[in-house]
Write an enzyme that holds these catalytic residues in place. Structure first.
Site, PDB file in Angstrom:
ATOM      1  N   ASP A 137     -13.416   6.908   7.519  1.00  0.00           N
ATOM      2  CA  ASP A 137     -12.200   6.269   7.713  1.00  0.00           C
ATOM      3  C   ASP A 137     -11.175   6.334   6.454  1.00  0.00           C
ATOM      4  O   ASP A 137     -11.780   5.719   5.326  1.00  0.00           O
ATOM      5  CB  ASP A 137     -12.387   4.586   7.906  1.00  0.00           C
ATOM      6  CG  ASP A 137     -11.127   3.744   7.861  1.00  0.00           C
ATOM      7  OD1 ASP A 137     -10.038   4.112   7.457  1.00  0.00           O
ATOM      8  OD2 ASP A 137     -10.947   2.624   8.456  1.00  0.00           O
ATOM      9  N   SER A 190     -11.047  -0.557   0.730  1.00  0.00           N
ATOM     10  CA  SER A 190      -9.630  -1.112   0.595  1.00  0.00           C
ATOM     11  C   SER A 190      -9.733  -2.497  -0.484  1.00  0.00           C
ATOM     12  O   SER A 190      -8.630  -2.678  -0.795  1.00  0.00           O
ATOM     13  CB  SER A 190      -9.151  -1.494   1.964  1.00  0.00           C
ATOM     14  OG  SER A 190      -9.964  -2.600   2.488  1.00  0.00           O
ATOM     15  N   GLU A 224     -16.244   4.461   4.452  1.00  0.00           N
ATOM     16  CA  GLU A 224     -14.718   4.552   4.049  1.00  0.00           C
ATOM     17  C   GLU A 224     -14.666   5.790   3.224  1.00  0.00           C
ATOM     18  O   GLU A 224     -15.292   5.922   2.172  1.00  0.00           O
ATOM     19  CB  GLU A 224     -14.014   3.379   3.596  1.00  0.00           C
ATOM     20  CG  GLU A 224     -14.150   2.282   4.737  1.00  0.00           C
ATOM     21  CD  GLU A 224     -13.048   1.323   4.522  1.00  0.00           C
ATOM     22  OE1 GLU A 224     -11.868   1.436   4.304  1.00  0.00           O
ATOM     23  OE2 GLU A 224     -13.516   0.154   4.420  1.00  0.00           O
ATOM     24  N   ASN A 236       0.706  -1.192  -0.011  1.00  0.00           N
ATOM     25  CA  ASN A 236      -0.124  -0.050  -0.109  1.00  0.00           C
ATOM     26  C   ASN A 236       0.989   1.422   0.057  1.00  0.00           C
ATOM     27  O   ASN A 236       0.402   2.405   0.377  1.00  0.00           O
ATOM     28  CB  ASN A 236      -0.817   0.088   1.092  1.00  0.00           C
ATOM     29  CG  ASN A 236      -1.881  -1.139   1.122  1.00  0.00           C
ATOM     30  OD1 ASN A 236      -2.567  -1.454   0.129  1.00  0.00           O
ATOM     31  ND2 ASN A 236      -2.079  -1.889   2.355  1.00  0.00           N
ATOM     32  N   LYS A 240      -0.048   3.827   4.766  1.00  0.00           N
ATOM     33  CA  LYS A 240      -0.458   3.507   3.422  1.00  0.00           C
ATOM     34  C   LYS A 240       0.485   4.663   2.505  1.00  0.00           C
ATOM     35  O   LYS A 240       1.474   4.350   2.484  1.00  0.00           O
ATOM     36  CB  LYS A 240      -1.796   3.618   3.029  1.00  0.00           C
ATOM     37  CG  LYS A 240      -2.709   2.496   3.149  1.00  0.00           C
ATOM     38  CD  LYS A 240      -2.814   1.964   4.837  1.00  0.00           C
ATOM     39  CE  LYS A 240      -3.803   0.815   4.978  1.00  0.00           C
ATOM     40  NZ  LYS A 240      -3.903   0.697   6.375  1.00  0.00           N
ATOM     41  N   HIS A 267      -6.943   4.786   2.844  1.00  0.00           N
ATOM     42  CA  HIS A 267      -6.655   4.694   1.578  1.00  0.00           C
ATOM     43  C   HIS A 267      -6.762   5.846   0.767  1.00  0.00           C
ATOM     44  O   HIS A 267      -6.453   5.592  -0.548  1.00  0.00           O
ATOM     45  CB  HIS A 267      -7.218   3.397   0.874  1.00  0.00           C
ATOM     46  CG  HIS A 267      -6.823   2.249   1.651  1.00  0.00           C
ATOM     47  ND1 HIS A 267      -5.833   1.369   1.325  1.00  0.00           N
ATOM     48  CD2 HIS A 267      -7.552   1.504   2.361  1.00  0.00           C
ATOM     49  CE1 HIS A 267      -5.755   0.348   2.155  1.00  0.00           C
ATOM     50  NE2 HIS A 267      -6.804   0.449   2.769  1.00  0.00           N
ATOM     51  N   HIS A 302     -14.161  -1.860   6.641  1.00  0.00           N
ATOM     52  CA  HIS A 302     -12.994  -2.356   6.996  1.00  0.00           C
ATOM     53  C   HIS A 302     -13.449  -3.472   8.213  1.00  0.00           C
ATOM     54  O   HIS A 302     -14.318  -3.024   8.997  1.00  0.00           O
ATOM     55  CB  HIS A 302     -11.954  -1.504   7.196  1.00  0.00           C
ATOM     56  CG  HIS A 302     -10.705  -2.369   7.510  1.00  0.00           C
ATOM     57  ND1 HIS A 302     -10.354  -2.735   8.753  1.00  0.00           N
ATOM     58  CD2 HIS A 302      -9.777  -2.801   6.586  1.00  0.00           C
ATOM     59  CE1 HIS A 302      -8.925  -3.543   8.701  1.00  0.00           C
ATOM     60  NE2 HIS A 302      -8.581  -3.512   7.305  1.00  0.00           N
TER      61      HIS A 302
END
Length: 375
Positions: free
Chosen positions: A197, A172, A168, A43, A232, A200, A129
């Protein structure tokens, strides 16, 4: 307990997990058992894990502060380097205050289990997640999962001022983005709290890499709780929660995994601080990453596998069958390419996939090699 039987069943179903024998990872490449592979499984989206600025900062901090924080943050673990990191992180993201955690998993667990009571409802996107889903199951709150990015389904379930909505920034396993215009609108209408969240999205999306909200034109103040990770795009490890000063003060006093854990090592905090400073001016790296994403998607459009609609560094190719997914990953490995074979329970049954992750460190030749092997 019948451990061997359980493991044998997972083996037969193509679901058993094993730790890979990795010698070292050096940005776009990794070495396993003496052989070098192109790495499409990490990542490190901007290639910062090998940045000289981060290595120099960590080395200098180790010499000044030592290699360990030696205590939890509320004892003597929270040092000058941690305060500086929190200050610059909050300023960069437009937040009142932030606090540091050892991982995104621990940050999400701490937040949800500490903040919600049995009187609250927790609404979660179905593809959130595992750290968020498990935290919801362990909290006393009533958890409801809504269809992925389905704003109509969420609106039908929401109640006025009774809990927390969580989604998110970038998902992910699918690589698509949450609908933050829709989510912030629903949260405002129903007076519920909203949490992102952005593990990423941070660093790779938005102005100065501020993340998914910036990318979608949503003000940081529209979202009450921000979580992001440093493992990441920032190339290190660890995480933060950000929001109002009152929220952070409350978590300082009640989040058990924060109160009772040794703080981040000072060299780690220093490397993260160097990454925060570097990322803000890394438009060239973000442009390079976007070029690699476009190159891959253009080249993979005619593959006999389903390429999911992602415009981020996460590019999933759906295979379906678990054993076939493992077989494809192994055949790519034989050609010098390391990719992730993702199977249930990480993804729904029947959607096993090759999770390809791209980095600004990858070259055009690297992407061409990947496409040639897939063909």
């Amino acid at each position: 307990m019948p451990f061997n039987l359980c493991l044998a069943e997972r083996e037969e179903a193509g679901l058993r997990r094993r730790l890979p024998a990795i010698d070292k990872v050096t940005g776009r490449q990794l070495v396993s058992q003496g052989k070098t592979f192109l790495n499409f499984a990490g990542n490190d989206y901007l290639g910062l894990s090998q940045a000289p600025e981060l290595i120099k900062a960590a080395d200098a901090a180790a010499r000044e502060f030592g290699v360990g924080a030696v205590a939890s943050p509320l004892v003597v673990g929270h040092q000058a380097i941690h305060r500086q990191l929190e200050s610059e992180l909050a300023e960069w993201l437009g937040l009142d205050a932030v606090m540091l955690f050892s991982s995104g998993f621990s940050a999400n667990q701490a937040l949800i289990k500490t903040l919600l009571s049995k009187e609250h409802t927790l609404w979660q996107d179905r593809l959130n997640h595992a750290s968020l889903q498990e935290a919801g199951l362990l909290s006393p709150a009533k958890m409801q999962r809504f269809g992925h990015n389905d704003m109509a389904a969420l609106a039908a379930r929401l109640k006025d001022k009774s809990g927390l909505i969580v989604s998110e920034g970038v998902f992910s396993m699918d690589g698509d983005q949450g609908n933050w215009q829709g989510l912030s609108g629903l949260a405002e209408q129903t007076r519920n709290w909203l949490m992102i969240d952005d593990a990423h999205g941070l660093g790779v999306l938005g102005k100065q890499g501020r993340g998914t909200l910036s990318e979608q034109g949503v003000a940081a103040t529209k979202v009450h709780i921000h979580m992001g990770t440093f493992g990441k795009a920032l190339g290190v490890s660890g995480a933060f929660i950000g929001g109002s000063q009152a929220l952070i003060d409350y978590l300082h006093n009640h989040a058990r995994s924060y109160v009772y854990s040794t703080h981040l090592p000072p060299p780690q905090a220093a490397a993260i601080l160097a990454a925060v400073r570097l990322v803000q001016g890394a438009d060239d790296k973000r442009e390079q990453l976007q070029a690699r994403i476009k190159q891959f998607r253009d080249g993979a459009a005619h593959l006999p596998l389903t390429l999911m609609p992602s415009d981020t560094a996460i590019q999933p190719l759906i295979v379906g069958d678990e054993q076939a997914t493992l077989g494809l990953a192994q055949r790519l490995r034989e050609r010098g390419l390391w990719v992730g074979a993702i199977r249930p329970p990480t993804v729904p049954k029947g959607s096993s996939r090759l999770r390809l992750t791209l980095s600004a460190a990858h070259t055009q030749a690297d992407i061409n090699a990947l496409l040639a092997a897939l063909q």
